[in-house]
Design a protein around this motif. Sequence first.
Motif, mmCIF file in Angstrom:
data_model
loop_
_atom_site.group_PDB
_atom_site.id
_atom_site.type_symbol
_atom_site.label_atom_id
_atom_site.label_comp_id
_atom_site.label_asym_id
_atom_site.label_seq_id
_atom_site.Cartn_x
_atom_site.Cartn_y
_atom_site.Cartn_z
ATOM 1 N N PRO A 89 -10.038 39.602 26.374
ATOM 2 C CA PRO A 89 -10.264 38.276 26.798
ATOM 3 C C PRO A 89 -11.108 38.153 28.084
ATOM 4 C CG PRO A 89 -7.878 38.934 27.303
ATOM 5 C CD PRO A 89 -8.549 39.947 26.327
ATOM 6 N N ILE A 90 -11.059 39.289 29.103
ATOM 7 C CA ILE A 90 -11.491 39.513 30.228
ATOM 8 C C ILE A 90 -13.206 39.521 29.787
ATOM 9 C CG2 ILE A 90 -12.428 40.820 32.380
ATOM 10 C CD1 ILE A 90 -9.264 41.579 32.447
ATOM 11 N N GLY A 91 -13.471 40.235 28.750
ATOM 12 C CA GLY A 91 -14.967 40.379 28.343
ATOM 13 C C GLY A 91 -15.554 39.239 27.743
ATOM 14 N N GLU A 92 -14.682 38.394 27.274
ATOM 15 C CA GLU A 92 -15.197 36.808 26.677
ATOM 16 C C GLU A 92 -15.493 36.413 27.930
ATOM 17 O OE1 GLU A 92 -12.319 35.396 24.088
ATOM 18 O OE2 GLU A 92 -12.660 37.000 22.597
ATOM 19 N N ALA A 127 -13.132 42.813 15.601
ATOM 20 C CA ALA A 127 -13.618 42.353 14.294
ATOM 21 C C ALA A 127 -14.683 41.047 14.550
ATOM 22 C CB ALA A 127 -12.676 42.181 13.209
ATOM 23 N N ASN A 128 -14.396 40.251 15.312
ATOM 24 C CA ASN A 128 -15.009 39.062 15.767
ATOM 25 C C ASN A 128 -16.306 38.829 16.634
ATOM 26 O OD1 ASN A 128 -13.677 38.967 17.729
ATOM 27 N ND2 ASN A 128 -12.635 36.944 17.133
ATOM 28 N N PHE A 129 -16.481 40.272 17.116
ATOM 29 C CA PHE A 129 -17.374 40.377 18.432
ATOM 30 C C PHE A 129 -18.680 39.573 18.040
ATOM 31 C CE2 PHE A 129 -20.591 42.616 21.012
ATOM 32 C CZ PHE A 129 -20.193 42.179 22.191
ATOM 33 N N VAL A 130 -19.467 39.778 17.018
ATOM 34 C CA VAL A 130 -20.799 39.247 16.690
ATOM 35 C C VAL A 130 -20.694 37.673 16.623
ATOM 36 C CG1 VAL A 130 -22.648 39.115 15.190
ATOM 37 C CG2 VAL A 130 -21.522 41.384 15.472
ATOM 38 N N ASP A 131 -19.538 37.445 16.117
ATOM 39 C CA ASP A 131 -18.987 35.870 16.055
ATOM 40 C C ASP A 131 -19.094 35.288 17.413
ATOM 41 O OD1 ASP A 131 -19.206 35.998 13.441
ATOM 42 O OD2 ASP A 131 -17.351 35.873 12.986
ATOM 43 N N VAL A 133 -20.210 36.362 20.276
ATOM 44 C CA VAL A 133 -21.396 36.169 21.149
ATOM 45 C C VAL A 133 -22.268 35.230 20.465
ATOM 46 C CG1 VAL A 133 -23.816 37.477 21.199
ATOM 47 C CG2 VAL A 133 -21.910 38.766 21.477
ATOM 48 N N ALA A 134 -22.551 34.865 19.110
ATOM 49 C CA ALA A 134 -23.080 33.818 18.621
ATOM 50 C C ALA A 134 -22.622 32.433 19.185
ATOM 51 C CB ALA A 134 -23.149 33.933 17.069
ATOM 52 N N SER A 135 -21.097 32.303 19.272
ATOM 53 C CA SER A 135 -20.630 31.162 19.512
ATOM 54 C C SER A 135 -21.011 30.921 21.002
ATOM 55 C CB SER A 135 -19.234 30.784 19.203
ATOM 56 O OG SER A 135 -18.686 31.869 19.771
ATOM 57 N N THR A 136 -20.945 31.922 21.792
ATOM 58 C CA THR A 136 -20.957 31.754 23.284
ATOM 59 C C THR A 136 -22.415 31.360 23.495
ATOM 60 O OG1 THR A 136 -19.501 33.523 23.803
ATOM 61 C CG2 THR A 136 -20.967 33.171 25.580
ATOM 62 N N LEU A 169 -24.688 46.522 15.202
ATOM 63 C CA LEU A 169 -25.599 46.319 16.188
ATOM 64 C C LEU A 169 -27.159 45.500 15.507
ATOM 65 C CD1 LEU A 169 -25.670 49.830 17.885
ATOM 66 C CD2 LEU A 169 -25.211 47.632 18.990
ATOM 67 N N ARG A 170 -27.206 45.858 14.333
ATOM 68 C CA ARG A 170 -28.374 45.024 13.630
ATOM 69 C C ARG A 170 -27.817 43.574 13.448
ATOM 70 N NH1 ARG A 170 -29.735 43.559 8.708
ATOM 71 N NH2 ARG A 170 -27.573 44.071 7.834
ATOM 72 N N GLU A 171 -26.641 43.288 13.155
ATOM 73 C CA GLU A 171 -26.329 41.940 13.107
ATOM 74 C C GLU A 171 -26.594 41.058 14.616
ATOM 75 O OE1 GLU A 171 -22.129 41.421 11.852
ATOM 76 O OE2 GLU A 171 -22.463 42.452 9.970
ATOM 77 N N LEU A 172 -26.056 41.936 15.540
ATOM 78 C CA LEU A 172 -26.383 41.356 16.981
ATOM 79 C C LEU A 172 -27.937 41.280 17.272
ATOM 80 C CD1 LEU A 172 -23.735 43.613 18.975
ATOM 81 C CD2 LEU A 172 -23.700 40.964 18.903
#
Length: 279
Positions: A89-92, A127-131, A133-136, A169-172
């Motif tokens: 949560p802090i990272g988000e 699991a949802n890290f890429v998502d 980043v995308a939504s942020t 990393l490729r997805e990011l």
Amino acid sequence: KAKALGKNRCVLYTEKFSQDLAAKLVLENELRRAFEQQELMLYYQPQIEAASGRLAGVEALIRWRKQGDVMVSPAEFIPVAEESGLIVPIGEWILRTACLQAKQWMDTGCGPLQMSVNVSPRQFIEANFVDRVASTLQQTGLPPERLVLEITEGIAIAMEDEQETAEKLRELKQLGVRISMDDFGTGYSSLGYLRRFQVDELKIAQTFIFEVPGDSEKASIVQAILAMARTLKLKVIAEGVETEEQYRFLRDEGCDWIQGYFFHKPMTSEEMSRLLTGN
Ligand code: C2E
Ligand code: MG
Ligand code: MG
Ligand code: MG
């Protein structure tokens, strides 16, 4: 009687361990409270384009102003946040705050500024890290190419599966964000990692910068890293640059960007805004 004695011995044996554990739990609880009570804040440290001296980017660095006054170092509480999972949560919050700030600076006409955000392994393996980043990016309106995610080789260890790490990393990168390898040269960071993980830039670890150009061994390491980066067409940032001598050496050797006290220390968003607008 024997039982009581056995118990005592057990207590002695674990005393140190439970003290460490207790201290950790206290820090963890304090950190949770600090996060809720908004005692965490981001500082920003400028990154300078070596050839031109232009302020080209900033790195977001977390600060904890404990109950109004004393500063707790991230080196002290990030490991606890990692272990407890609080870093998620802090990272988000860090990512959202940094992206919002970058968008705001962009909108006030501060020129093309890159925003670098440190991503811890525990955060990356979600699991949802890429998502996230995308939504942020979508919610804050920051163009993806303005965002740089700083990772360490720790992510490879945390992920275990190298294939999976490379895929994430490729997805990011498909989102349009850039990937930076932080603290390069420490641990096992190798040419192999850079290629497999397709990083865009690397940050030479401070330990190499502190003693250049005086320490000839360190200087050769830095020259070798720069030569390798040129071959791989990677951008290089040197961090921890404190003296003019270090700056000149790095610039003359072809280092792209410089970050360090020689130019600026990390500062509050207000101070950074003043620096950007020139008042
Ligand atoms: P890092 O990402 O390698 O950050 C560079 C550190 O070097 C920062 O320390 C910065 O203040 C310091 N530094 C910059 N220029 C100089 C210089 O010229 N001389 C010296 N001596 N130091 C310099 P800081 O802010 O204490 O952060 C320490 C570490 O904590 C960071 O290393 C990073 O690994 C972690 N960290 C900081 N902020 C965050 C964050 O928002 N998220 C995560 N996951 N980790 C963070
Ligand atoms: Mg960093
Ligand atoms: Mg670093
Ligand atoms: Mg680091």
